[in-house]
Motif scaffolding. Structure first.
Motif, mmCIF file in Angstrom:
data_model
loop_
_atom_site.group_PDB
_atom_site.id
_atom_site.type_symbol
_atom_site.label_atom_id
_atom_site.label_comp_id
_atom_site.label_asym_id
_atom_site.label_seq_id
_atom_site.Cartn_x
_atom_site.Cartn_y
_atom_site.Cartn_z
ATOM 1 N N TRP A 101 7.409 5.712 6.256
ATOM 2 C CA TRP A 101 7.547 5.221 4.885
ATOM 3 C C TRP A 101 7.630 3.702 4.788
ATOM 4 C CZ3 TRP A 101 11.375 9.363 2.562
ATOM 5 C CH2 TRP A 101 10.762 10.609 2.684
ATOM 6 N N MET A 149 1.114 2.900 -5.087
ATOM 7 C CA MET A 149 1.529 3.254 -3.741
ATOM 8 C C MET A 149 2.079 4.677 -3.696
ATOM 9 S SD MET A 149 4.413 1.346 -1.483
ATOM 10 C CE MET A 149 5.707 1.724 -2.653
ATOM 11 N N GLU A 150 2.920 4.985 -4.657
ATOM 12 C CA GLU A 150 3.541 6.317 -4.715
ATOM 13 C C GLU A 150 2.475 7.409 -4.902
ATOM 14 O OE1 GLU A 150 6.530 7.754 -4.453
ATOM 15 O OE2 GLU A 150 5.836 9.666 -5.255
ATOM 16 N N ILE A 162 4.291 2.205 5.062
ATOM 17 C CA ILE A 162 3.543 2.293 3.798
ATOM 18 C C ILE A 162 3.830 1.076 2.939
ATOM 19 C CG2 ILE A 162 3.357 3.562 1.630
ATOM 20 C CD1 ILE A 162 2.769 5.838 3.190
ATOM 21 N N PRO A 218 -2.137 9.915 4.538
ATOM 22 C CA PRO A 218 -1.012 9.123 4.026
ATOM 23 C C PRO A 218 0.336 9.762 4.319
ATOM 24 C CG PRO A 218 -2.695 9.375 2.341
ATOM 25 C CD PRO A 218 -3.098 10.242 3.484
ATOM 26 N N LEU A 219 0.355 11.104 4.432
ATOM 27 C CA LEU A 219 1.626 11.791 4.658
ATOM 28 C C LEU A 219 2.153 11.564 6.072
ATOM 29 C CD1 LEU A 219 0.721 15.180 2.954
ATOM 30 C CD2 LEU A 219 2.143 13.369 2.029
ATOM 31 N N TRP A 279 1.087 -1.869 1.743
ATOM 32 C CA TRP A 279 0.801 -2.243 0.351
ATOM 33 C C TRP A 279 1.170 -3.687 0.043
ATOM 34 C CZ3 TRP A 279 -1.736 0.276 -3.667
ATOM 35 C CH2 TRP A 279 -2.307 1.489 -3.279
ATOM 36 N N GLU A 285 9.973 2.696 0.482
ATOM 37 C CA GLU A 285 8.738 2.020 0.117
ATOM 38 C C GLU A 285 8.963 0.881 -0.886
ATOM 39 O OE1 GLU A 285 9.120 5.535 -0.008
ATOM 40 O OE2 GLU A 285 7.099 6.388 0.007
ATOM 41 N N TRP A 323 -0.720 7.225 -4.247
ATOM 42 C CA TRP A 323 -1.557 7.294 -3.042
ATOM 43 C C TRP A 323 -0.841 8.046 -1.925
ATOM 44 C CZ3 TRP A 323 -0.478 4.977 1.767
ATOM 45 C CH2 TRP A 323 -1.520 5.030 2.703
ATOM 46 N N HIS A 324 0.460 7.784 -1.814
ATOM 47 C CA HIS A 324 1.218 8.378 -0.721
ATOM 48 C C HIS A 324 1.467 9.862 -0.910
ATOM 49 C CE1 HIS A 324 5.100 8.067 1.947
ATOM 50 N NE2 HIS A 324 4.179 8.834 2.468
ATOM 51 N N TRP A 325 1.821 10.282 -2.120
ATOM 52 C CA TRP A 325 2.366 11.631 -2.288
ATOM 53 C C TRP A 325 1.477 12.625 -3.006
ATOM 54 C CZ3 TRP A 325 5.617 13.325 0.908
ATOM 55 C CH2 TRP A 325 6.569 12.484 1.480
#
Lengths: 290, 364
Positions: free
Chosen positions: A113, A158-159, A116, A108-109, A120, A226, A161-163
């Protein structure tokens, strides 16, 4: 000056000074300049003192965005830090499984952005998205474009999952750096798994967790791309965070003065909270009594 | 307390870390495991502690089989090469932690922690955190935590190796005194022959997963049972050179001949390997009987107040240890001398055949 030769060394600092001036000081001073003037057009400007600051500080919409922002960053830290540490603790210590986990987590990283956000949007669409259809299939109505709560849930998912992977990577690196002898010593002392975590692993992770908290706080506080792609700040202003509000003000309404004043306040808030977190994390848990 | 290993082995997959080993350790004894890195010292300590289970064989404590008992059920304390302390506890709480876990009363904890801290000279640091201490002080705290437990078995895995030279000397002296006063079995692993000699006690020479020789440290040092023990128990490793004994004389290498010294007169004729410790090789002739080895300087290292001279003589490398700081140019031709009374002879299978005389002072 009898030491003229030594003073020539100052010339070596000039390139750095120029770079810093162009990259940071001049833009920042431009913003300061804008924040105290009303600009009607090229060459038409009036000094207005602290008027924009007063306007910005009493702006109801801005208070709302600020509230959203603190709620968002708070939730991010409360969820991502413990979750990241828990995943790092559960990960394999070595071998191909560890490498596989690291690669999967890092994926995911690597995604841009705004992509992403797009992923979603599609994922949560109630008509075709995997998650949207699944939730609606359960009989729950779920639509992040209509219900504020649903929008928040989607943005948070989303946040996280992403970070969270970033926190996992940092925590994992911190854990791996603890010499094996600490765990042996804990076993000889008869320490429980919880005590080993609380009194060995956690204190030993202080450094990396400080970095993780600071990075996650700053990034989440500055979040733009995002949620902008996913919800556009809506429905209504439910997911309008500070950056989104700022861009609306500066680009949408071309209120450069208030936007500049607000930028400075925004910058000071990030600076202040980063400093507070850093101070707190440096001192927490030193001198544990047991 | 007595701890006895009986034919204990430890295998990890296809690798054998410890070949069948038996040993018996008694209360109040100081046992030094001496061996190179990866010789199996740490594995032996882990087996003694109960951190690992032996792959076969049995371990008895006071005659009771404890082979399967976990480390928590045993009365063990251990000190490591790294300075292991609880990072968020003060020195006092660190030292007190094993006692608190054992449910000792607060007054007794206070008294015992303070007395141990005093004996290790950390009584002024009790309120500090480990990160606020120097390396030497951190290791003192780790030692105090191990000592305060008064465990029957105290294991130390190269505890001084990460300290600088002066601190190491100082702490070694103190440890020796502390070990003497204690009733527990002390097992001390080290790679350094000098450390084994300074600590005294009983030495176990470990190499490639086996105990090669055991006995009072000084005796093992003076009479290494084999070439391998000689190599492990000398720093730099003992110089070895092939040679022959014929009649009343011997030839070392192809060129150095000597009349048999007293301790070699009983040797049969045949091929031997001769060994000379570096400290018995001198750059100055001490007596007429000295053997002369002329060679070309390959390297001269100065270490502290000593100089190690590596030279090549007819294809064989020699290392001489010389008091004082000397400088030698690379490629210079230098002669080194050795008294035949200090030459060891090992037979074809590497066993000690003739041992130079030494003064027995008893195991200390």
């Amino acid at each position: 000056m009898d030491k003229w030769e030594d003073n020539r060394a100052w010339w070596l600092v000039v390139p750095v000074f120029l770079i810093v001036a162009i990259s940071a000081i001049i833009p920042l001073m431009t913003v300061v300049n804008y924040s105290v003037q009303d600009i009607f057009g090229p060459g038409q400007r009036v000094f207005v003192g602290t008027e924009w600051f007063k306007e910005v500080l009493t702006d109801r919409r801005l208070h709302e965005a600020l509230g959203n922002q603190f709620l968002f960053s708070g939730l991010v830290l409360l969820i991502e830090i413990p979750l990241g540490v828990a995943i790092a603790l559960a990960m394999p210590k070595q071998g191909w499984r560890a490498s596989l986990c690291l690669v999967l987590l890092a994926l995911p990283l690597l995604i841009p952005w705004n992509v992403i956000g797009t992923i979603w949007i599609i994922f949560t669409r109630p008509d075709i998205g995997l998650m949207g259809v699944a939730i609606n299939g359960l009989g729950l109505e779920f639509d992040h474009t209509a219900a504020p709560l649903d929008a928040w849930v989607t943005v948070m998912l989303m946040e996280v999952w992403h970070w969270t992977p970033l926190v996992v990577l940092l925590a994992y690196a911190g854990l791996r750096a603890i010499p094996e002898a600490y765990f042996q010593a804990a076993r000889i002392d008869g320490a429980s798994a919880w005590a080993t975590f609380r009194y060995i692993q956690l204190p030993k992770m202080r450094g990396v967790l400080t970095i993780a908290v600071l990075l996650r706080f700053m990034d989440s506080f500055l979040i733009y791309a995002e949620p902008f792609v996913l919800t556009g700040g809506g429905p209504g202003n439910a997911t309008t965070f500070l950056s989104i509000h700022l861009v609306k003000m500066a680009v949408g309404q071309f209120d450069l003065g208030p936007a500049a004043a607000f930028s400075l306040i925004y910058f000071l808030i990030v600076l202040l909270f980063s400093w507070l977190f850093y101070q707190a994390l440096q001192n927490v848990g030193t001198g544990d009594k047991r | 307390m007595t701890i006895r290993l009986e034919e204990v082995t430890r295998k990890m997959g296809a690798e054998t870390h410890i070949f069948p080993t038996s040993m018996e350790l008694k209360s109040g004894s100081l046992n030094v495991l001496l061996g190179h890195t990866l010789a199996g010292k740490t594995t032996l300590l882990r087996l003694l502690a109960g951190l690992d289970r032996p792959s076969s064989g049995k371990i008895f404590v006071d005659g009771v089989d404890v082979t399967g008992a976990s480390v928590r059920q045993r009365n063990v304390a251990m000190v490591y090469q790294q300075f292991i302390n609880y990072p968020s506890f003060t020195v006092f709480d660190n030292v007190a932690s094993p006692l608190r876990r054992a449910g000792v009363s607060p007054q007794e904890i206070d008294q015992r922690v303070r007395s141990v801290a005093k004996s290790l000279h950390i009584d002024a640091l009790l309120d500090r955190l480990p990160a606020e201490l120097s390396g030497g002080q951190q290791q003192r705290v780790a030692l105090a935590r191990a000592l305060v437990k008064e465990a029957g078995l105290l294991l130390l895995d190269e505890p001084l190796v990460n300290l600088d030279y002066k601190l190491r000397e100082e702490l070694r002296q103190e440890l020796r005194a502390i070990f003497r006063r204690r009733e527990s079995i002390v097992v001390y692993a080290t790679t350094e022959p000098t450390e084994a000699l300074l600590l005294g006690g009983h030495a176990f020479v470990v190499d490639e997963g086996r105990i090669l020789q055991s006995g009072p440290s000084i005796e093992v040092f003076h009479a290494p049972a084999s070439e391998r023990v000689g190599k492990v128990f000398s720093d730099p490793p003992i110089n070895l050179i092939g040679g022959r004994v014929t009649g009343r004389s011997a030839v070392l290498g192809d060129t150095i001949s000597m009349d048999l010294p007293d301790h070699m007169t009983l040797l049969d004729e045949g091929a031997y390997r001769f060994g000379v410790r570096a400290n018995f090789l001198n750059v100055r002739r001490q007596s007429d009987r000295d053997l002369e080895i002329e060679g070309c300087v390959e390297l001269a290292e100065i270490s502290g107040s000593e100089t190690f001279i590596h030279l090549e003589h007819h294809g064989v490398s020699w290392v001489a240890q010389e008091e004082g700081v000397h400088s030698f140019g690379l490629g210079d031709t230098v002669s080194i001398f050795v008294d035949p009374d200090h030459v060891y002879a090992f037979d074809g299978s590497g066993r000690l055949a003739a041992c130079p005389p030494y003064e027995a002072r008893g195991g200390g």
